[in-house]
Enzyme design. Structure first.
Site, PDB file in Angstrom:
ATOM      1  N   ASP A   1    -133.028 -13.315  36.325  1.00  0.00           N
ATOM      2  CA  ASP A   1    -134.383 -13.038  35.827  1.00  0.00           C
ATOM      3  C   ASP A   1    -135.472 -13.591  36.737  1.00  0.00           C
ATOM      4  O   ASP A   1    -135.215 -14.464  37.563  1.00  0.00           O
ATOM      5  CB  ASP A   1    -134.560 -13.736  34.470  1.00  0.00           C
ATOM      6  CG  ASP A   1    -134.273 -12.797  33.332  1.00  0.00           C
ATOM      7  OD1 ASP A   1    -134.052 -11.602  33.578  1.00  0.00           O
ATOM      8  OD2 ASP A   1    -134.248 -13.280  32.176  1.00  0.00           O
TER       9      ASP A   1
ATOM     10  N   TYR B   1    -123.666 -21.780  36.021  1.00  0.00           N
ATOM     11  CA  TYR B   1    -125.105 -22.012  36.048  1.00  0.00           C
ATOM     12  C   TYR B   1    -125.400 -23.470  35.720  1.00  0.00           C
ATOM     13  O   TYR B   1    -124.634 -24.121  35.004  1.00  0.00           O
ATOM     14  CB  TYR B   1    -125.820 -21.163  34.986  1.00  0.00           C
ATOM     15  CG  TYR B   1    -125.996 -19.708  35.317  1.00  0.00           C
ATOM     16  CD1 TYR B   1    -127.163 -19.249  35.931  1.00  0.00           C
ATOM     17  CD2 TYR B   1    -125.016 -18.776  34.976  1.00  0.00           C
ATOM     18  CE1 TYR B   1    -127.327 -17.904  36.205  1.00  0.00           C
ATOM     19  CE2 TYR B   1    -125.189 -17.419  35.254  1.00  0.00           C
ATOM     20  CZ  TYR B   1    -126.343 -16.995  35.867  1.00  0.00           C
ATOM     21  OH  TYR B   1    -126.532 -15.660  36.145  1.00  0.00           O
TER      22      TYR B   1
END
Lengths: 253, 253
Positions: free
Chosen positions: A52, A110
């Site tokens: 994103d 992540y």
């Protein structure tokens, strides 16, 4: 024709995410432009993770085909002469022509970083989410434990997401603290839209005492986005690595 | 009238250093502007360390006098509502009216960070100096040892500097490595112009094998800027802290 796998690190601050879109510049677009100029043919990369807007990466993966003669491992060096300083290729290599960065059993890791102190620190502002309420790391660890494993993560997914199956498996979810920095490290084969940031936002609510750790199973149960915490800001999130499991040929090699 | 001591952190990337100057925006100028608006009188801060363009700080010290009634410790919170996100006040307090941030025996600690790997990492680029030649940290440690103590540092000072006495004392100079990051941490009562960055540039030459560690005493001996390594880039340098020794009144307090 050969297929090249490129590992790409970027600071997502100044980009509208990975995927090409009409309203702003993206990582994918910058890679396409510079690869096309370098290799003198039109190149379109396929990304492993379409991060994103504002999300960072140490090692996202981009794959493309080229007729150019340049050796696969030299492309990284040539690209880094051209790229802006917030996108840097970490390596490139030739891969089998059937290698696809998304359609295989990869493990994505992540990290979400929280700076937890009275005042923000300017040098950390682009890569951490600042929280001034003191967070209870032990409570966050306990809460994280409930999320590990295979679950329906509908409560941890932006409602507009167009998927049929909300079941995902989290292989590991560790919360640790070093100095003022709380790091949430998460690994899985894949995540729903905004899932990692909603988990981070929910664990922050646990850490601040707003949710009890024991509320996590209830959130999962409800299968309702409104049951979970807010989507934590993009700046705290970094794609650390994508591991592609060796296939049998490579293991016996 | 009361005197306020403010601790200030900043990302120096977008500033022309600390000190007010005609050609660009500075940290001092931004503080003066916002303090004057907040306290509704003209404020001129005095800085402890006039850091160069691009140099960062976790805790520089600014002192000013004000007639305003706002309690000293509240000024930090009020200022952070107004400041840009790359300058953040870490604390404020009232101090005795004779406290001057420069004319007293303070100890300043700086860190110079080097990212040492094949390719730069975008997220680190504003706060580390990237060096791709593998550096020998043990050689750098050995070289650092020769610099600790009281020496004439004329070889480690930009020639145009207007000072009479080039003797300074380095209390500690430690080189350490964690992952790909080499940190040079230096403490002293004061440093000559560009001294820390020239030391960093010189230690990088030692680490790369260009200078032997044993060449350091010779550099000191020569009292010639040309004998030392280059001035390492500003982005790797951060002012970590300034310790003010307690005076006797405070100790017995």
């Amino acid at each position: 024709m050969k297929r090249i796998k490129m590992t790409v690190a970027y600071d997502g601050t100044n980009y509208c995410g990975w995927q090409v879109q009409p309203n702003g510049i993206t990582i994918e677009e910058v890679l396409n432009t510079h690869l096309s100029k370098l290799l003198k043919e039109e190149i379109r990369v396929i990304g492993a993770s379409r991060t994103d807007s504002g999300v960072h990466a140490l090692a996202n993966v981009a794959v493309f085909d080229t007729k150019a003669r340049m050796p696969g491992d030299k492309i990284s060096f040539a690209m880094n002469q051209r790229l802006p300083e917030d996108i840097i290729v970490q390596g490139s290599e030739e891969v089998p022509s059937d290698f696809h960065p998304r359609y295989c059993n990869s493990v994505k890791t992540y990290e979400y970083k929280i700076l937890n102190r009275t005042f923000n620190i300017p040098s950390y502002r682009l890569n951490t989410h600042f929280v001034y309420v003191p967070l209870d790391v032990e409570a966050m660890k306990q809460a994280a434990g409930y999320l590990v494993g295979r679950h329906d993560f509908r409560s941890f997914c932006t409602p507009r997401t167009q998927v049929n199956d909300f079941v995902r498996e989290i292989y590991a979810l560790d919360v640790s603290k070093e100095g003022d920095i709380i790091t949430m490290r998460i690994s899985g084969s894949g995540f729903l839209y905004n899932m990692v940031r909603i988990i981070a936002g929910t664990l922050i609510r646990v850490g601040s005492g707003y949710y009890a750790p024991e509320y996590i199973p209830e959130i999962l149960e409800k299968k309702d986005r409104n049951a979970a915490g807010p989507t934590a800001p993009a700046r705290g999130l970094t794609l650390i690595k994508i591991d592609y499991p060796l296939d049998e040929d490579e293991i016996t090699d």
